[in-house]
Design an enzyme around this catalytic site. Structure first.
Site, mmCIF file in Angstrom:
data_model
loop_
_atom_site.group_PDB
_atom_site.id
_atom_site.type_symbol
_atom_site.label_atom_id
_atom_site.label_comp_id
_atom_site.label_asym_id
_atom_site.label_seq_id
_atom_site.Cartn_x
_atom_site.Cartn_y
_atom_site.Cartn_z
ATOM 1 N N ASP A 150 0.780 -1.233 0.000
ATOM 2 C CA ASP A 150 0.000 0.000 0.000
ATOM 3 C C ASP A 150 0.812 1.282 0.000
ATOM 4 O OD1 ASP A 150 -1.628 -2.123 0.573
ATOM 5 O OD2 ASP A 150 -2.533 -1.261 2.350
ATOM 6 N N GLU A 184 3.103 -9.022 11.707
ATOM 7 C CA GLU A 184 2.650 -8.607 10.384
ATOM 8 C C GLU A 184 3.847 -8.318 9.479
ATOM 9 O OE1 GLU A 184 -0.324 -5.147 8.528
ATOM 10 O OE2 GLU A 184 0.166 -5.188 10.671
#
Length: 470
Positions: free
Chosen positions: A202, A440
């Protein structure tokens, strides 16, 4: 105490080598790793799909589910099949697979942008958005056919008894048709993304130049739920987030229509997105063989796409695949390559028929100081150029190492005969997964965990590495 120490002191693992980069003795800790990874997937299972994170990402995400299914097949082939079936059941009539499928039992304000922002059942009606479930209107990388083929192979008897491949194949084929036709915005045969979220990485510096042309939505127009669960220094800036919201709003208000002639805006041909499409085309050909359908056209299409990828995105002078900007404001700039060294440019290593001279040069770039593959100081491949001015070891996709991109690089290394390098990367991934409670993402230098813990694809891909190579 520095910033890294303060922010990573709360991780829950028990290993004495946490975050040090120390290599364990081969095989140490592997049984407990399998047990804990399976427990993460069980805890994040909703009954029909797996959330990436119970806190930060409480719905179903598209490419997350594909990676999750790859690992879940080693624990429960049935759940792996259901994972993909649930996602594909939310496919739009035009073939797109939405990047989020919203869980109606989750409060609307738990994640932004939520279903009330995307308005899929109304704004997406002309494009065939489903009426019974709410989704986003953008897409994510097409890993799904590869995942479906690997899931089938985990238990072919179960797959055949449930007609798994025969049911998902038409949906996967429609998904690829959408990308190859509706998203060929540059006219060169490659699929384009119309929002940074579609590419999956992103906040990559690869998007800085095309994003700089986008007027951000005012801060008063949205509330960022991600900052409720993540440190601001780890997340995209408010300016970038405002630009993401503006792009998504404009796309929604255009009723999710893909147009090749829109000036400015955002449209980028990305190496990893297209490499995953090519890989999934090869997987669709294998699925077709299993179903007794013709395969010649799919193999030929994969070869044409590989040639187009090299022709349009490979820069022989630098030994790197770059993104191509299709919406630059002047004719001289339109279609120019974006000279940012993101990990997206290494992912084409997963392609089986990449020309040998390209593979050789790309491996050299991966081992260079830009990415540090195989060096003692950088055990996991970072998401961005270590030597670049935009590198940040903590901020989302601007430097941290991610498990899914490293899994893809490891797969590419192994495919091209770089077994020792692949083995080292595999060991580093497994050690780091256990040390960080399946973070993550991680700082590529210290391997300290960042972002969410008990992250589903980190757990799932660790299971796959354990199973496939031991």
């Amino acid at each position: 105490m520095d910033r890294t120490t303060r922010k990573t002191g709360t991780t829950r693992g028990t290993s004495t080598t946490r975050g040090t980069g120390t290599t364990r003795e081969a095989g140490a800790g592997r049984p407990i790793l399998r047990e804990r990874a399976a427990a993460v997937l069980e805890a994040n299972w909703t009954g029909t799909s797996t959330v990436p994170s119970r806190t930060l990402y409480p719905h179903q995400w598209s490419w997350d589910s594909a990676f999750i299914a790859v690992g879940l097949r080693h624990v429960s082939p049935l759940r792996a099949q259901l994972e993909l079936e649930t996602l594909l059941a939310a496919q739009w009539g035009d073939g797109r697979v939405p990047h989020i499928v919203f869980n109606s039992s989750v409060p609307c304000d738990a994640y932004f942008p939520g279903p009330d922002f995307w308005r899929s059942t109304t704004a997406g009606r002309a494009a065939g958005a489903p009426r019974t479930v709410q989704t986003s209107g953008i897409v994510q990388p097409p890993v799904h056919a590869l995942a479906a083929w690997l899931v089938h192979g985990a238990d072919p008897a179960l797959s055949r008894s449930r007609s798994f491949l025969s049911r998902v194949y038409p949906r996967l084929a429609a998904w690829h048709r959408y990308l190859l036709h509706r998203r060929d915005l540059g006219g060169g045969g490659l699929a384009a993304v119309v929002h940074p979220w579609e590419q999956g990485m992103d906040n990559s510096p690869c998007w800085d130049a095309p994003l700089s042309r986008i007027a951000p939505a005012p801060a008063s127009a949205f509330r960022r739920a991600d900052l409720d669960h993540g440190a601001p220094d780890d997340r995209p800036t408010h300016l970038d987030y405002g630009r993401y919201v503006r792009l998504a709003t404009d796309y929604r208000d255009a009723l999710y229509e893909d147009q090749a002639d829109v000036p400015n805006g955002f449209a980028v041909e990305d190496p990893s997105f297209n490499a995953l499409l090519i890989t999934s085309e090869h997987a669709l050909a294998r699925i077709a063989v299993e179903l007794g359908a013709p395969t010649t056209a799919r193999h030929a299409r994969a070869e044409r796409l590989t040639a187009a990828l090299v022709e349009r995105l490979w820069d022989p002078a630098t030994g790197m695949f770059f993104c191509r900007d299709l919406r630059a404001p002047t004719p001289e700039e339109t279609g120019a390559l974006i000279p940012e060294y993101g990990v997206t440019g290494l992912i084409p290593l997963i392609l089986p028929t990449l020309p040998r001279h390209v593979t050789t040069a790309l491996l050299s770039t991966a081992r260079s100081p830009r990415f540090g593959l195989g060096t003692p100081t950088v055990r996991l491949v970072p998401s961005h150029d270590l030597t670049g001015p935009s590198f940040d070891p903590h901020r989302y996709w601007r430097g941290p190492a991610w498990f899914n991109t490293n899994w893809l690089v490891e797969r590419g290394l192994r495919l091209h005969g770089e077994r020792a390098e692949a083995d080292r990367l595999r060991t580093a991934m497994l050690d780091t997964a256990l040390d960080t409670d399946f973070a993550e993402y991680v700082d590529p230098y210290t391997l300290h965990g960042r972002g969410a813990r008990d992250f589903s694809w980190s757990a799932a891909l660790s299971l796959d590495l354990l199973h496939a190579r031991t």
